[in-house]
Design an enzyme around this catalytic site. Structure first.
Site: not given
Length: 563
Positions: A98, A197, A254, A327-328
């Protein structure tokens, strides 16, 4: 588009805190991932995306970084990470990390120096504004004002996310240079690339004007003024030029909210990234990705339309990253299948439907077992900052405690962050001690030991599906082929994958009833099925309840998808 090495990858996302605890302290770690590489190799994945493992106070579970070049102690050491990269390479598994460069932790050395001295050059690494009150009425993604007062000074700092996550000032070229140095340092360590991210937040509306309030708190979502702002392309192009272009790496952004007509800038031949995640179909059950209490009723037709609109738009310009969990997000079985979340054939059909889309498939840990959402009885049981904020925002908007808890149970990010269930024993074999976050089930009925090697299990289905896409006789069409929708009944999602030489029809029945579909070609052979052969009656195809089916057509399609 030009074929790239990363187009043939199958990615498995790991939330390291919850994957496997090798030192029995209740927290997953890097050695835990290394110990489970054989499990991942057996599944057939070719790349791991590991959520942040950098030094962090863990206010937002690692997305608040205090040192970009250090590993968090709870996860291990830099040597543990290098061992993981090496052991994964032996199994032909690449590592993607990430990259969080919109903000840091407030405990980062840069921010601490900025607080200590307003004349420090580090002060301009972040966004500060002087005044006796908040500069505007923007609401942070995690609730409350985006502005936090600096103790002892008439000054506020900006945070699009949590209070302990101050945004970096991308308008400062010296800050950008420091970030680029760090990115190249990691790429030189041998990782394959980054999932990036919140990257569309790096450019703000510098007028800092108030926006029209959209909630009971009198605030306005900051996404209107701090995401996808004009001029962001200058930053993203420079980032790519100074880092990614210097390495043969893969980048997955993202990037929520990017209009489809701007996709070429992001993922075109000269785009900023290899691919992006599109969240439009992931958030079809809520009116806004940041407001869980605004529920929307939807059906399979709606899901079909959103997925195919996404696929056609992304195909026009480049490559996409296909997912149903991360994960979100809550667990896909619960969100998409609802009352049929326990039906294994339904879980398999959901998996196959997205897996054979055009693009790179991402599997989130536990998805390959058919994991489901939990049900928490109190807000005190939640760890996720966003879940806690959404609970109290729901109360503020006039909902009852019971309603607020239901919203959070349905959408909580903690649903996906519960410890991985390796065995049916206390704490699921994740650890011998109480984990950092409560299990979905303390003695999980859904677990890896029960499924690996068992014919008909969800895990073995995923393993077979991955093998068919990666190594089967139709892998070129399933990976590189174009896509277009096929007309279908309301509970069926269908599409065509095709090259000049080959056509594959893909059918997925999301119903407990049979569905009779029109066949695009009268002669087609079954090449893959979740169960049973295709039942063809003249020009009609009869799909069994929750059946996934791939048929090979007689001829290839041209660039327009016509026979």
């Amino acid at each position: 588009m030009k074929e790239q090495w990363w187009q043939e990858e199958v990615v498995y996302q790991i939330y390291p805190k919850s994957f496997y605890d090798s030192n029995q302290d209740g927290i997953g770690d890097l050695r835990g991932i290394t110990e489970k590489l054989d499990y991942l190799e057996n599944l057939g994945i070719t790349m791991l995306w590991i959520c942040p493992i950098y030094q962090s106070p863990m206010d937002d579970n690692g997305y608040d970084i205090s040192d970009y070049r250090a590993v968090a102690k709870e996860f291990g050491t830099m040597e543990d990470l290098e061992e993981l990269i090496g052991e994964a390479r032996k199994r032909r598994i690449k590592i993607m990390l990430d990259l969080v460069i919109n903000h840091t932790s407030d405990e980062h050395e840069w921010f601490q120096k900025a607080l200590a001295d307003s004349n420090s050059p580090y002060h301009d690494f972040y966004i500060f504004r002087e005044g006796d009150r908040e500069p505007n009425n923007w609401r942070s993604v995690f609730g409350g004002s985006v502005w936090e007062k600096v103790p002892g000074r008439k000054e506020y700092y900006f945070h699009a996310f949590g209070k302990k996550q101050p945004d970096l000032n991308w308008e400062n070229p010296k800050l950008r240079e420091r970030l680029y140095e760090m990115v190249n340092w990691w790429l030189e360590k041998g990782i394959a690339g980054f999932r990036i991210d919140a990257i569309t937040f790096v450019k703000k509306d510098l007028s800092w004007k108030d926006r029209h309030p959209d909630g009971a708190d009198g605030l306005a979502k900051c996404t209107k003024a701090a995401r996808n702002q004009p001029g962001i392309g200058t930053f993203l192009h420079e980032l790519k030029e100074h880092t990614f272009d210097r390495h043969e790496c893969v980048t997955v952004a993202e990037a929520p909210g990017v209009p489809y007509d701007e996709l070429e800038e992001f993922i075109g031949e000269q785009g900023y990234f290899s691919m992006i995640f599109d969240f439009r179909y992931a958030d079809l059950d809520i009116a806004s990705g940041s407001e869980w209490f605004k529920r929307i009723d939807w059906n399979i037709r709606d899901l079909n339309e959103k997925i195919m609109a996404s696929q056609m738009a992304l195909q026009k310009y480049g490559w996409c990253a296909n997912f149903i969990e991360n994960h979100d997000q809550p667990r896909a079985a619960t969100k998409y299948l609802r009352e049929d979340e326990t039906d294994q054939e339904a879980v398999k059909t959901l998996g196959a439907m997205y897996f054979f889309l055009r693009g790179m498939p991402f599997i989130y840990q536990g998805q390959e077992l058919g994991m489901r959402n939990f049900k928490r009885e109190s807000i005190a049981e939640f760890n996720d900052l966003s879940s806690i904020d959404q609970y109290y925002r729901s109360l503020e908007e006039g909902y009852s405690e019971e309603e607020a808890l239901e919203f959070v149970n349905l959408r909580s990010r903690d649903n996906a962050r519960t410890p991985f269930p390796w065995k049916k024993e206390q704490f699921g074999g994740f650890s011998s001690v109480k984990p950092w976050l409560g299990m979905s089930e303390e003695y999980p009925a859904i677990n890896a030991e029960e499924q690996v090697g068992r014919e008909g299990s969800v895990y073995e289905f995923y393993r077979s599906m991955i093998s068919f896409r990666q190594k089967g006789p139709y892998h070129h069409c399933l990976i590189y082929g174009n896509i277009k929708p096929i007309a279908s009944n309301e509970n069926v999602i269908a599409y065509q994958r095709y090259t000049q030489e080959e056509t594959i029809y893909c059918w997925f029945n999301f119903s407990r009833e049979e569905s009779v579909e029109d066949m695009p070609q009268q002669e087609a052979e079954t090449i893959w099925s979740s169960y049973g052969e295709a039942e063809i009656r003249g020009a009609k195809l009869v799909l069994k309840p929750y059946q996934s089916l791939l048929l090979r057509g007689r001829t290839g399609g041209n660039d327009n998808g016509e026979e």
